[in-house]
Design an enzyme around this catalytic site. Sequence first.
Site, PDB file in Angstrom:
ATOM      1  N   LYS A 152      45.660  39.658  47.545  1.00  0.00           N
ATOM      2  CA  LYS A 152      44.747  39.999  46.447  1.00  0.00           C
ATOM      3  C   LYS A 152      44.911  41.459  46.000  1.00  0.00           C
ATOM      4  CE  LYS A 152      41.094  36.687  47.657  1.00  0.00           C
ATOM      5  NZ  LYS A 152      39.630  36.551  47.791  1.00  0.00           N
ATOM      6  N   TYR A 159      39.585  29.452  40.403  1.00  0.00           N
ATOM      7  CA  TYR A 159      38.314  29.480  41.146  1.00  0.00           C
ATOM      8  C   TYR A 159      37.241  28.599  40.479  1.00  0.00           C
ATOM      9  CZ  TYR A 159      39.467  33.295  44.447  1.00  0.00           C
ATOM     10  OH  TYR A 159      39.978  34.061  45.474  1.00  0.00           O
ATOM     11  N   ASN A 191      38.509  40.956  49.492  1.00  0.00           N
ATOM     12  CA  ASN A 191      38.783  40.601  50.886  1.00  0.00           C
ATOM     13  C   ASN A 191      40.253  40.286  51.180  1.00  0.00           C
ATOM     14  OD1 ASN A 191      38.815  38.150  49.655  1.00  0.00           O
ATOM     15  ND2 ASN A 191      37.299  37.164  50.977  1.00  0.00           N
ATOM     16  N   HIS A 198      43.618  35.325  50.180  1.00  0.00           N
ATOM     17  CA  HIS A 198      43.007  34.006  49.967  1.00  0.00           C
ATOM     18  C   HIS A 198      43.855  32.982  50.692  1.00  0.00           C
ATOM     19  CE1 HIS A 198      41.284  30.486  48.008  1.00  0.00           C
ATOM     20  NE2 HIS A 198      42.523  30.048  47.945  1.00  0.00           N
ATOM     21  N   GLU A 224      45.861  23.848  44.818  1.00  0.00           N
ATOM     22  CA  GLU A 224      46.125  25.273  44.595  1.00  0.00           C
ATOM     23  C   GLU A 224      47.621  25.561  44.498  1.00  0.00           C
ATOM     24  OE1 GLU A 224      43.992  27.464  47.595  1.00  0.00           O
ATOM     25  OE2 GLU A 224      42.051  26.884  46.758  1.00  0.00           O
TER      26      GLU A 224
HETATM   27  P1  CMP Z   1      38.179  33.398  48.725  1.00  0.00           P
HETATM   28  O1  CMP Z   1      38.349  32.792  50.059  1.00  0.00           O
HETATM   29  O2  CMP Z   1      39.365  33.841  47.972  1.00  0.00           O
HETATM   30  O3  CMP Z   1      37.406  32.345  47.813  1.00  0.00           O
HETATM   31  C1  CMP Z   1      36.279  32.635  47.047  1.00  0.00           C
HETATM   32  C2  CMP Z   1      35.969  34.081  47.015  1.00  0.00           C
HETATM   33  O4  CMP Z   1      34.698  34.391  46.505  1.00  0.00           O
HETATM   34  C3  CMP Z   1      35.938  34.609  48.422  1.00  0.00           C
HETATM   35  O5  CMP Z   1      37.246  34.680  48.912  1.00  0.00           O
HETATM   36  C4  CMP Z   1      35.228  35.934  48.253  1.00  0.00           C
HETATM   37  O6  CMP Z   1      36.111  36.993  47.945  1.00  0.00           O
HETATM   38  C5  CMP Z   1      34.354  35.644  47.053  1.00  0.00           C
HETATM   39  N1  CMP Z   1      32.956  35.606  47.453  1.00  0.00           N
HETATM   40  C6  CMP Z   1      32.355  34.689  48.211  1.00  0.00           C
HETATM   41  N2  CMP Z   1      31.051  35.006  48.368  1.00  0.00           N
HETATM   42  C7  CMP Z   1      30.855  36.163  47.686  1.00  0.00           C
HETATM   43  C8  CMP Z   1      29.742  36.987  47.469  1.00  0.00           C
HETATM   44  N3  CMP Z   1      28.548  36.679  47.996  1.00  0.00           N
HETATM   45  N4  CMP Z   1      29.905  38.089  46.727  1.00  0.00           N
HETATM   46  C9  CMP Z   1      31.122  38.386  46.189  1.00  0.00           C
HETATM   47  N5  CMP Z   1      32.217  37.616  46.352  1.00  0.00           N
HETATM   48  C10 CMP Z   1      32.089  36.520  47.097  1.00  0.00           C
END
Ligand code: CMP
Length: 139
Positions: free
Chosen positions: A10, A50, A113, A116, A127
């Site tokens: 990411k 998403y 984070n 993914h 995906e």
């Molecule tokens: P990912 O696993 O890529 O899939 C969905 C993403 O949504 C997740 O990683 C997080 O980065 C994001 N996400 C999930 N919950 C929250 C939240 N409460 N606030 C901001 N981002 C979120």
Amino acid sequence: MDEVTLAIIKPDAMRRNLIGKIIGRYEEEGFRIAAMKMKKLSREEAEGFYAEHRGKSFFDELTAFLSSTPVVLMALKGENAVKRNRDIMGATNPAQAADGTIRRTYAKSIGENTIHGSDSVVSAERELGYFFSKTEIYS
Ligand code: CMP
């Protein structure tokens, strides 16, 4: 039996020059990189990827973030690849991720984070198909 799963490096990791460290981690863990490309997603592509999160409070932030820089898209192949990748990535919230996981090591927040990974074999198929044609994924 081998599975294939999608991983995305990411934008927060792209900005911090972490591509090599993350790919190296997967290679050390025994995954094969079955496909890989770098791509700057449009906002619309991020929203489509998403789609299951549309309507959630963090959807706008999430899709703006994912489309903010190029990302690295990878098909990771190996035994039990979907679950193993989830284990190596760690929990969505890096503060709750286990020591040694990619998110615990590198991620700064739940929104940014670092990585993914598909959450099931069914998601992985969707995906991977979103970004790669079948002929681009090598066996
Ligand atoms: P990912 O696993 O890529 O899939 C969905 C993403 O949504 C997740 O990683 C997080 O980065 C994001 N996400 C999930 N919950 C929250 C939240 N409460 N606030 C901001 N981002 C979120």
